[in-house]
Design a protein around this motif. Structure first.
Motif, mmCIF file in Angstrom:
data_model
loop_
_atom_site.group_PDB
_atom_site.id
_atom_site.type_symbol
_atom_site.label_atom_id
_atom_site.label_comp_id
_atom_site.label_asym_id
_atom_site.label_seq_id
_atom_site.Cartn_x
_atom_site.Cartn_y
_atom_site.Cartn_z
ATOM 1 N N LEU A 36 14.658 42.422 63.017
ATOM 2 C CA LEU A 36 13.432 42.197 62.242
ATOM 3 C C LEU A 36 13.012 40.729 62.282
ATOM 4 C CD1 LEU A 36 14.185 44.501 59.165
ATOM 5 C CD2 LEU A 36 12.365 44.846 60.844
ATOM 6 N N ARG A 89 20.900 50.807 54.439
ATOM 7 C CA ARG A 89 20.813 50.011 53.219
ATOM 8 C C ARG A 89 20.543 50.878 51.984
ATOM 9 N NH1 ARG A 89 20.526 44.798 55.542
ATOM 10 N NH2 ARG A 89 19.673 43.262 54.160
ATOM 11 N N ARG A 130 18.929 29.884 55.547
ATOM 12 C CA ARG A 130 17.943 30.713 56.226
ATOM 13 C C ARG A 130 16.676 30.730 55.377
ATOM 14 N NH1 ARG A 130 20.374 36.446 57.444
ATOM 15 N NH2 ARG A 130 18.918 37.146 55.840
HETATM 16 P P1 AMP Z 1 19.948 40.886 56.674
HETATM 17 O O1 AMP Z 1 19.904 39.949 57.824
HETATM 18 O O2 AMP Z 1 20.729 42.120 56.961
HETATM 19 O O3 AMP Z 1 20.371 40.206 55.405
HETATM 20 O O4 AMP Z 1 18.446 41.375 56.436
HETATM 21 C C1 AMP Z 1 17.399 40.468 56.123
HETATM 22 C C2 AMP Z 1 16.208 41.215 55.535
HETATM 23 O O5 AMP Z 1 15.718 42.164 56.493
HETATM 24 C C3 AMP Z 1 16.523 42.046 54.308
HETATM 25 O O6 AMP Z 1 16.468 41.267 53.121
HETATM 26 C C4 AMP Z 1 15.418 43.102 54.372
HETATM 27 O O7 AMP Z 1 14.185 42.570 53.951
HETATM 28 C C5 AMP Z 1 15.312 43.373 55.856
HETATM 29 N N1 AMP Z 1 16.242 44.460 56.289
HETATM 30 C C6 AMP Z 1 17.307 44.346 57.130
HETATM 31 N N2 AMP Z 1 17.909 45.536 57.311
HETATM 32 C C7 AMP Z 1 17.207 46.433 56.563
HETATM 33 C C8 AMP Z 1 17.328 47.820 56.319
HETATM 34 N N3 AMP Z 1 18.311 48.548 56.863
HETATM 35 N N4 AMP Z 1 16.415 48.390 55.488
HETATM 36 C C9 AMP Z 1 15.409 47.701 54.938
HETATM 37 N N5 AMP Z 1 15.252 46.371 55.105
HETATM 38 C C10 AMP Z 1 16.129 45.734 55.919
#
Ligand code: AMP
Length: 182
Positions: A36, A89, A130
């Motif tokens: 993402l 999640r 970050r």
């Molecule tokens: P992370 O790097 O896993 O902490 O993800 C960073 C951000 O990406 C999260 O705070 C969400 O906004 C979004 N995100 C990542 N994985 C998911 C997921 N499986 N479902 C929904 N949002 C996600």
């Protein structure tokens, strides 16, 4: 061959450990957060849709990540196995993953839950720097974790092999513990 989920709150060390284990096992490390962030940086359609949610520490809508994972697990390198980091999640995503894995004729081997106390998490996240690691957003991400993601611990205890690992230790010690499990 291994198909694994790394579960745990933001800052638990999922990404770091998943990267080490994936390279050891020669399977892809699939982080929905990383995918993402790359989409946001590239201003793709997905990135434009996801950005606001990510900036606020909210989950992006399920359908976006469900489609993304379906596409990624369908790629040829994922036939050898995978480590999912940051997905699923919530329960809807976990149900969808179960369907997808069945459809692909695969099985989920193990869910590893990295357990780290809140004080350590906030400290780690603040030092990471970050964009979504401001204190306000960190608190929201921890809340979202508790409300939506933590229920997956019980979910996988009931459905799969779930192993909890103490993540509040030096990185190498956690890696050693994980190697014994996976
Ligand atoms: P992370 O790097 O896993 O902490 O993800 C960073 C951000 O990406 C999260 O705070 C969400 O906004 C979004 N995100 C990542 N994985 C998911 C997921 N499986 N479902 C929904 N949002 C996600």
């Amino acid at each position: 061959m291994a198909r694994l989920i790394f579960l745990g709150p933001p800052g638990a060390g999922k990404g770091t450990q998943a990267m080490v284990l994936a390279s050891l096992k020669q399977i892809p490390h699939i982080s929905t957060g990383e995918i993402l962030r790359a989409a946001v940086a590239g201003q793709t359609t997905l990135g434009v849709k996801a950005k606001g949610y990510m900036d606020r520490g909210e989950l992006v809508p399920d359908q976006l990540v469900i489609d993304l994972i379906r596409e990624r697990l369908g790629e040829s390198d994922a036939e050898a196995g995978w480590i999912l980091d940051g997905y699923p999640r919530n329960v809807a995503q976990a149900d969808s993953l179960a369907e997808l894995v069945t459809e692909l004729g695969q099985t989920l081997d193990r869910v590893v839950n990295l357990d780290v106390p809140d004080e350590t998490l906030v400290e780690r996240l603040l030092s990471r720097g970050r964009k979504d690691d401001s204190e306000k957003v960190i608190r929201r991400r921890l809340e979202v974790y508790r409300e939506q993601t933590a229920p997956l611990i019980k979910y996988y205890e009931a459905h799969q092999n779930l192993t909890t690992v103490d993540g509040d230790r030096p990185l190498e010690e956690v890696t050693t513990a994980l190697k014994e499990i996976v």
